[in-house]
Scaffold this motif. Structure first.
Motif, PDB file in Angstrom:
ATOM      1  N   ARG A  12      -7.281  -6.958  -0.931  1.00 47.43           N
ATOM      2  CA  ARG A  12      -6.186  -6.658  -0.013  1.00 47.43           C
ATOM      3  C   ARG A  12      -5.847  -7.911   0.771  1.00 47.43           C
ATOM      4  O   ARG A  12      -6.724  -8.718   1.078  1.00 47.43           O
ATOM      5  CB  ARG A  12      -6.565  -5.556   0.966  1.00 47.43           C
ATOM      6  CG  ARG A  12      -6.697  -4.196   0.340  1.00 47.43           C
ATOM      7  CD  ARG A  12      -6.871  -3.117   1.380  1.00 47.43           C
ATOM      8  NE  ARG A  12      -8.287  -2.953   1.696  1.00 47.43           N
ATOM      9  CZ  ARG A  12      -8.768  -1.948   2.412  1.00 47.43           C
ATOM     10  NH1 ARG A  12      -7.963  -1.041   2.903  1.00 47.43           N
ATOM     11  NH2 ARG A  12     -10.059  -1.855   2.649  1.00 47.43           N
TER      12      ARG A  12
ATOM     13  N   THR B 133       0.818  -1.215   0.000  1.00 49.02           N
ATOM     14  CA  THR B 133       0.000   0.000   0.000  1.00 49.02           C
ATOM     15  C   THR B 133       0.853   1.267   0.000  1.00 49.02           C
ATOM     16  O   THR B 133       0.459   2.267  -0.601  1.00 49.02           O
ATOM     17  CB  THR B 133      -0.982   0.025   1.185  1.00 49.02           C
ATOM     18  OG1 THR B 133      -0.256  -0.161   2.394  1.00 49.02           O
ATOM     19  CG2 THR B 133      -2.051  -1.037   1.026  1.00 49.02           C
TER      20      THR B 133
ATOM     21  N   THR C 173       0.409  -4.424   4.140  1.00 53.23           N
ATOM     22  CA  THR C 173      -0.714  -4.887   3.339  1.00 53.23           C
ATOM     23  C   THR C 173      -0.347  -4.769   1.867  1.00 53.23           C
ATOM     24  O   THR C 173       0.278  -3.793   1.452  1.00 53.23           O
ATOM     25  CB  THR C 173      -1.969  -4.032   3.633  1.00 53.23           C
ATOM     26  OG1 THR C 173      -2.253  -4.121   5.023  1.00 53.23           O
ATOM     27  CG2 THR C 173      -3.168  -4.509   2.843  1.00 53.23           C
TER      28      THR C 173
ATOM     29  N   VAL D 249      -1.929  -5.064  -2.198  1.00 51.19           N
ATOM     30  CA  VAL D 249      -3.158  -4.833  -2.945  1.00 51.19           C
ATOM     31  C   VAL D 249      -2.981  -5.405  -4.345  1.00 51.19           C
ATOM     32  O   VAL D 249      -1.892  -5.332  -4.915  1.00 51.19           O
ATOM     33  CB  VAL D 249      -3.461  -3.320  -3.041  1.00 51.19           C
ATOM     34  CG1 VAL D 249      -4.781  -3.058  -3.709  1.00 51.19           C
ATOM     35  CG2 VAL D 249      -3.406  -2.665  -1.686  1.00 51.19           C
TER      36      VAL D 249
END
Length: 162
Positions: free
Chosen positions: A88, A59, A98, A100
């Motif tokens: 995610r 992210t 995280t 994506v």
């Protein structure tokens, strides 16, 4: 009191914003037809450019490449996930991060919109000529490099969204 300003040069940031808005004026209708905001499109464009990366995109990298601040990105990603455009997951190598990915629906939008956008770029090239467009890209790249602080290269925070 002087009647003229002390400025000698034209307002470059304003000209760059005007140029952005002129170009986006051709793109926004297509984005709106697909139910996308400018910010969502920037995220999808980034994810489309990295679609071949099986690990996804962290992210933080999405925020940097899409020029979104972290809190804004969080809201954008939440809406995009709700709409089935992205997924995610925790980063496999670092659970604090995280990653994506664009979903099949998100990538289909990238494909659809890229055709419209590329057609507009081809039109600009036909109006200005390929050498001028190439020169424009080169000058913008050079300006970005020139203005990038040496100690913060690649780590600058984008301006907040309005």
């Amino acid at each position: 009191m002087p009647t003229t300003t002390p400025f000698i040069h034209r307002n470059l940031p304003r000209l760059l914003l005007q140029a952005r808005e002129a170009v986006m004026g051709h793109t926004r209708p297509s984005l709106r037809e697909q139910g996308l905001s400018d910010q969502q499109w920037r995220v999808l464009r980034v994810l489309g450019e990295h679609a071949g990366d099986p690990a996804g995109v962290e992210t933080g990298r999405v925020a940097r490449e899409a020029y979104l601040l972290g809190p804004s990105l969080t809201g954008v990603l939440t809406r995009m996930e709700r709409d089935g455009l992205i997924s995610r997951a925790r980063c496999p190598s670092d659970a604090r991060r995280t990653v994506v990915r664009a979903t099949a629906a998100g990538l289909a939008l990238v494909d659809t919109l890229s055709q419209t956008i590329e057609a507009h770029y081809a039109w600009m090239e036909s109006q200005l000529g390929k050498p001028k467009v190439t020169q424009l890209y080169a000058l913008l790249d050079e300006l970005i490099t020139l203005e990038q602080p040496a100690d913060l290269a690649g780590a600058t925070e984008p301006e907040p969204e309005e």
